[in-house]
Design an enzyme around this catalytic site. Structure first.
Site, short mmCIF file in Angstrom:
data_model
loop_
_atom_site.label_atom_id
_atom_site.label_comp_id
_atom_site.label_asym_id
_atom_site.label_seq_id
_atom_site.Cartn_x
_atom_site.Cartn_y
_atom_site.Cartn_z
N HIS A 77 45.27 31.49 -6.40
CA HIS A 77 45.19 32.52 -7.44
C HIS A 77 44.55 33.80 -6.92
O HIS A 77 44.76 34.88 -7.49
CB HIS A 77 44.41 31.99 -8.64
CG HIS A 77 44.50 32.87 -9.84
ND1 HIS A 77 45.71 33.33 -10.33
CD2 HIS A 77 43.55 33.39 -10.64
CE1 HIS A 77 45.49 34.09 -11.39
NE2 HIS A 77 44.18 34.14 -11.59
N SER B 299 45.93 38.75 -12.70
CA SER B 299 45.78 37.61 -13.57
C SER B 299 45.90 38.08 -15.02
O SER B 299 46.91 38.66 -15.40
CB SER B 299 44.46 36.90 -13.29
OG SER B 299 44.38 35.67 -13.96
#
Length: 707
Positions: A680, A564
């Site tokens: 995610h 991320s």
């Protein structure tokens, strides 16, 4: 040549154009033609065909050996182990847990009593089986949590996501009957949620159609929705602006302190909280927008991210203030300072029990607990009784309405996690309830803390887990992990996967506490925002150099990993410091910083990175945009693997896709794997997680190992 013009030239060559066309953005920044932009079409046939081709190549290189299959099986056995500690949350008389293992790939929701939970093998009451639900409905639901109505806890709003995406549906569940409520509350798939007001009324914030979402793709409108009426006809409670980030609402059901609030998140670190009055009007809780605000019973808590001058006094950034909520709303500005930071301390957390507040403080990234008790003469401070001395300590109230019981979780890199139950009412030593077994041989290693010196002289801590007999000759395969963003702190924790896949084979593991994180509070985070982003990367490079100078490792033996925002970090290590590393793992990353704000939730992160549409801001953003910094004519890049997820609807998979295409076309040593599910987090179940982890560990050992 600037990064943008260099990329423009590369794009022209790649697509055979005579020149590179560009158009003006707001503020004058240029947009280069991007030959890989077609890869942003997440589920397009052409893009997914490309993904499958790259996946097949990565699998052929990394997953075709008996060693890979053995590692994958070992990791899956850990992730599925029945000996893990089942985390529980108390609602009413029961303790609830969501659990995944080899027999429950998508997981089961279950509950038990405290008496049963104390046992080595508790008896659980099954409430919902997601694998059975998926089989029945032909879906791939992933659990996103349950919100149950106090005080009876007989009705719950359960959120389920397809494949692990942030977008989800909300369905009403009858807990007593263990079944979905026919014609109950139902919110279609979108980013948003439902919150109980009472048994027949909820707050709903979701996608209501055109214009109802913010530019970040989150809810812009919150409504009050009555049972039995169409969601579209629900009464508007509050409307935010299109350039806000997220609008929501909720009700505090604490007996005697029932209140309703509307939350307006304008951007990260920029929030407004409103009290909803009985007539439906809203009154703002007048605190600085940058502060984190909480209301519990009679108390208003204000955690400052910037200095605040009020009532004739200035309170320091990082402080935690408390005031009587009703008095504050009436205009009084009298505070008790519950915590004030020093050069080495920051607030890690605060949790109310029935009669106390437990403060968790980081001191040079080590936890310290204390107990605050409100009284007529202010707040009395005392030490938390018999807290273990080692490792990371987490503390949270069991039930803030009914008792002074506290869950304690104690862990470090080499010590399996232990769950304890403390009761502040008795002051006795915490009771050990559960302890995770050792999933790897930790006897050969030792954990230490060191400090590196960054380019501007800043002292940067990092943790090191190394073999006890390690030779300081630079020959040790070393994996360095980092994040450095959004005020998130990295503290020691028992990572069984790292232990099995890396430490047990003789590897060295390090974690860098770089600026951008929250290890030293808001100042540590703010030091690396926007035009100062380079400091996070300088800090990470300084840790790498420190380990090399100490003889712990060498560039050819040093690998790095981040996901991320941490993927943006490792992407910048690749493009700015390639000479320091022998292998790089980039997971679910941001990489194209010129378009990040136009992809999925990217617009919500402009407070962290800046706005590329503003020329002055793009001037510094392009200095940490790996997609534009990549320059194979000037630099040699270490072997790299990119991993992402098709179902990641937070950080667009196009970042990783486009970077791989750019690198592979330039002949770089790069491979790519994209999980078709996962969100995610990258994986939607333990099997997918084990597979993806085994891929990058195999890659790292191939590049760095001594075998």
């Amino acid at each position: 040549m600037s990064p943008i013009s260099r990329f423009c030239l590369a794009a022209a060559i790649a697509v055979g154009l005579a020149g590179c066309t560009a158009q003006s953005q707001e503020g004058g920044a240029e947009v280069a033609a991007d030959p890989h932009q077609w890869l942003e079409e997440v589920t397009g046939d052409k893009a997914l065909a490309w993904v499958r081709e790259q996946n097949a190549a990565a699998e052929a290189e990394l997953a075709a050996t008996p060693e890979f299959r053995r590692l994958e099986a070992e990791l899956l056995a850990i992730y599925d182990s029945d000996e893990r500690i089942p985390a529980v949350g108390k609602m009413g008389d029961y303790y609830y847990n969501f659990w995944r293992d080899q027999d429950h790939e998508r997981g089961i929701w279950r509950r038990t009593t405290l008496e049963e939970y104390r046992k080595d093998d508790p008896q659980w009451e099954l409430l919902l089986d997601l694998d059975a639900l998926n089989a029945e409905e032909g879906e791939n639901w992933v659990w996103h949590g349950a919100n149950c109505l106090r005080p009876d806890y007989d009705r719950c709003l359960i959120a389920l996501s397809r494949g692990g995406a942030d977008a989800n549906v909300t369905r009403e569940f009858d807990l007593a009957g263990k079944q979905w409520v026919e014609d109950g509350f139902f919110r279609p798939e979108a980013k948003g949620g439902l919150q109980w007001i009472d048994r027949d009324t909820v707050f709903v914030y979701t996608d209501f159609g055109d214009g109802s979402l913010t530019e970040s793709g989150y809810p812009r409108i919150v409504k009050e929705w009555k049972r039995g009426t169409p969601m579209e006809s629900a009464e508007v409670v509050y409307e935010g602006r299109a350039d806000d980030m997220y609008i929501s609402a909720g009700r505090d059901h604490t007996p005697g302190y029932e209140r309703e609030f509307v939350s307006r998140t304008i951007a990260f670190y920029n929030d407004e909280l409103y009290l909803r009055n009985e007539d439906g009007t809203l009154t703002r809780v007048d605190v600085p927008n940058s502060a984190q605000t909480s209301v519990q019973r009679e108390w208003l808590g204000i955690e400052l991210r910037e200095p605040w001058e009020v009532g004739g006094r200035t309170y320091a950034a990082g402080s935690l203030l408390a005031a009587n909520f009703d008095d504050y709303m009436a205009g009084k500005r009298e505070f008790d300072v519950l915590f004030e930071p020093t050069e080495t301390t920051s607030l890690a957390g605060a949790s109310f029990t029935k009669n106390h507040l437990v403060l968790n403080v980081l001191d040079d990234v080590k936890n310290r607990l204390s107990v605050l008790t409100p009284g007529e003469d202010g707040w009395e401070r005392s030490e938390f009784p018999a807290v273990p001395e080692f490792g990371t300590i987490g503390a949270r109230a069991v039930d803030s309405d009914e008792s002074d019981a506290v869950w304690l979780t104690v862990t470090d890199y080499l010590t399996p996690s232990t769950l304890m139950l403390a009761d502040l009412a008795t002051g006795q030593a915490p009771e050990e309830l559960k302890s995770m077994p050792g999933f790897f041989d930790a006897s050969t290693h030792v954990a230490e803390q060191h400090f590196a010196t960054s380019e501007d002289g800043t002292r940067v801590p990092y943790f090191l887990v190394r073999p006890k007999d390690m030779a300081l000759d630079g020959s040790n395969p070393t994996l360095l992990y980092g994040y450095g963003g959004f005020e998130i702190s990295l503290t020691p924790g028992y990572a069984a996967g790292v232990g099995k896949a890396w430490l047990e084979r003789g590897g060295v593991y390090a974690v860098a506490n770089i600026r951008g994180g929250g290890e030293y509070g808001p100042r540590w985070h703010q030091a690396a925002l926007k035009e100062n982003r380079h400091r996070a990367y300088e800090d990470f490079a300084a840790v790498a150099k420190d380990m090399i100078e100490r003889g712990i490792t060498s560039p050819e033996k040093l690998g790095i990993r981040g996901g991320s925002n941490g993927g943006l970090l490792t992407g910048n290590m690749l493009t700015q410091y390639p000479e320091l590393f022998g292998a790089i793992v980039i997971q679910v990353p941001l990489l194209d910083m010129q378009r990040y704000h136009k992809l999925l939730a990217g617009a919500s992160w402009m407070a962290e990175y800046g706005n590329p549409d503003v020329a002055d801001e793009w001037e510094y953003i392009q200095t940490f945009s790996p997609y534009h910094l990549f320059d194979p004519e000037k630099k040699d890049y270490p072997p790299t693997i990119l991993l992402t997820s098709t179902r990641d609807d937070r950080v667009h998979p196009g970042h990783a896709r486009k970077m791989h295409a750019l690198m592979s076309e330039a002949g770089a040593d790069v491979r790519y794997y994209e999980n078709i599910e996962g969100g995610h987090g990258g994986a939607a179940n333990n099997r997918q997680a084990a597979h993806m982890d085994a891929l990058y560990y195999t890659f790292l050992w191939q590049q760095l190992g001594n075998e």
